[in-house]
Design a protein around this motif. Structure first.
Motif, PDB file in Angstrom:
ATOM      1  N   THR A   1       0.814  -1.219   0.000  1.00 27.70           N
ATOM      2  CA  THR A   1       0.000   0.000   0.000  1.00 27.70           C
ATOM      3  C   THR A   1       0.849   1.272   0.000  1.00 27.70           C
ATOM      4  N   GLY A   2       2.066   1.186   0.543  1.00 34.70           N
ATOM      5  CA  GLY A   2       2.940   2.363   0.590  1.00 34.70           C
ATOM      6  C   GLY A   2       3.838   2.473  -0.629  1.00 34.70           C
ATOM      7  N   GLU A   3       3.692   1.531  -1.571  1.00 36.59           N
ATOM      8  CA  GLU A   3       4.516   1.496  -2.787  1.00 36.59           C
ATOM      9  C   GLU A   3       5.996   1.661  -2.454  1.00 36.59           C
ATOM     10  N   GLU A   4       6.449   0.915  -1.454  1.00 35.48           N
ATOM     11  CA  GLU A   4       7.847   0.975  -1.042  1.00 35.48           C
ATOM     12  C   GLU A   4       8.669  -0.004  -1.883  1.00 35.48           C
TER      13      GLU A   4
ATOM     14  N   GLN B   1      11.491  -1.470  -1.396  1.00 37.77           N
ATOM     15  CA  GLN B   1      12.118  -2.616  -0.733  1.00 37.77           C
ATOM     16  C   GLN B   1      11.096  -3.596  -0.174  1.00 37.77           C
ATOM     17  N   LYS B   2       9.821  -3.275  -0.283  1.00 40.19           N
ATOM     18  CA  LYS B   2       8.819  -4.127   0.363  1.00 40.19           C
ATOM     19  C   LYS B   2       8.101  -5.023  -0.634  1.00 40.19           C
ATOM     20  N   ALA B   3       7.746  -6.233  -0.156  1.00 40.89           N
ATOM     21  CA  ALA B   3       6.987  -7.160  -0.986  1.00 40.89           C
ATOM     22  C   ALA B   3       5.553  -6.650  -1.145  1.00 40.89           C
ATOM     23  N   GLY B   4       4.796  -7.332  -1.988  1.00 40.64           N
ATOM     24  CA  GLY B   4       3.401  -6.939  -2.180  1.00 40.64           C
ATOM     25  C   GLY B   4       3.178  -6.412  -3.583  1.00 40.64           C
TER      26      GLY B   4
ATOM     27  N   ALA C   1      -1.979  -0.235  -7.869  1.00 42.00           N
ATOM     28  CA  ALA C   1      -2.519  -0.063  -9.226  1.00 42.00           C
ATOM     29  C   ALA C   1      -2.683  -1.394  -9.964  1.00 42.00           C
ATOM     30  N   ASP C   2      -1.917  -2.403  -9.540  1.00 43.60           N
ATOM     31  CA  ASP C   2      -1.984  -3.702 -10.224  1.00 43.60           C
ATOM     32  C   ASP C   2      -2.837  -4.710  -9.469  1.00 43.60           C
TER      33      ASP C   2
ATOM     34  N   CYS D   1      -1.627  -6.284   4.379  1.00 42.61           N
ATOM     35  CA  CYS D   1      -0.677  -5.198   4.135  1.00 42.61           C
ATOM     36  C   CYS D   1       0.163  -4.918   5.371  1.00 42.61           C
ATOM     37  N   ILE D   2       1.304  -4.297   5.123  1.00 42.70           N
ATOM     38  CA  ILE D   2       2.210  -3.824   6.178  1.00 42.70           C
ATOM     39  C   ILE D   2       2.494  -2.360   5.862  1.00 42.70           C
ATOM     40  N   PRO D   3       1.826  -1.423   6.550  1.00 43.89           N
ATOM     41  CA  PRO D   3       2.035  -0.001   6.238  1.00 43.89           C
ATOM     42  C   PRO D   3       3.489   0.415   6.470  1.00 43.89           C
TER      43      PRO D   3
END
Ligand SMILES: *Cc1c(COP(=O)(O)O)cnc(C)c1O
Length: 227
Positions: free
Chosen positions: A133-136, A138-141, A145-146, A167-169
């Motif tokens: 959710t944070g579009e980071e 280094q983070k998975a997920g 948008a996809d 999710c992980i904020p």
């Protein structure tokens, strides 16, 4: 975490607090599950939680869970174990065999491999799509948008048992907009389960509709070095 009190006491205090917060948010307390995240903590700590009635557990590494949980699952057939850390495709077979839910489905290649393994083993753990959710970087997920296309593809093309989102904020940010975004995406797909909320932000997560709170530190205390 309050020092000097037992795992059992922490669990019972948390259960009360979670039920109060659920009711205050106009929600059924039974709809908010408490997952005990036992990563880096020894099997003895898990046994203490089991003795206090805890049955839902989370681990973030396949290898660590494979060392700790088979004996505990044999002794407690109603124990449920969720994978909440990133999954490599070469560990997918082991993950399908060991976990009751995999919460970190986040890419087509993994979806494909999981579908194949589930068919081969005739075992279908629940799946959660993890959204970054944070579009980071280094983070998975999967990117928000996809997410819509990916969720639809998981269900239609691979017939995967997707039951919810996770999710992980980002660290140090207000988690509320992230929880709201996850809830919004889930709603569009009729997904009823939301794995969100950790020790630092579970109170907010309850208000935003979390159905599984993933709590480690609040139950087991601070983590040392991984096993
Ligand atoms: C470790 C972990 C948790 C638990 O974190 P705490 O802050 O100790 O409650 C929750 N979710 C994931 C994905 C984790 O890796």
């Amino acid at each position: 975490m309050t020092p000097g009190i037992t795992i059992s006491e922490r669990l019972s205090a948390l259960r009360g607090r979670i039920a109060d917060l659920a009711r205050a948010a106009g929600r059924d307390p039974d709809a908010v599950a408490l997952m005990a995240v036992s990563k880096t903590h020894p099997a003895e700590a898990v046994v203490e939680a089991l003795e206090a009635g805890q049955r839902l557990f989370g681990e973030n590494r396949v290898q660590e869970a494979a060392g700790k949980y088979p004996a505990l699952k044999a002794a407690h057939p109603d124990l449920r174990l969720h994978l909440i850390g990133p999954l490599q495709t070469n560990k997918a077979a082991e993950a399908v065999a060991l976990f009751d839910a995999i919460e970190t489905l986040d890419r087509p290649r993994l979806a494909e491999v999981l579908a194949r393994e589930m068919a081969r083993q005739n075992r279908r753990p629940d799946l959660f799509v993890e959204v970054n959710t944070g579009e980071e970087a280094q983070k998975a997920g999967i990117a928000p948008a996809d997410a819509d296309a990916f969720i639809a593809q998981c269900r239609d093309q691979w017939k995967l048992p997707v039951v919810g989102l996770m999710c992980i904020p980002p660290d140090g940010e207000n988690p509320a907009p992230h929880f709201a975004l996850l809830r919004e995406i889930a709603k569009r797909h009729g997904l009823t389960r939301l794995s969100m909320g950790m020790s630092a932000d579970y109170e907010t997560a309850i208000r935003f509709g979390s159905t599984e709170l993933r709590l480690g530190t609040a139950i087991f205390g601070a983590r040392g070095t991984p096993l």
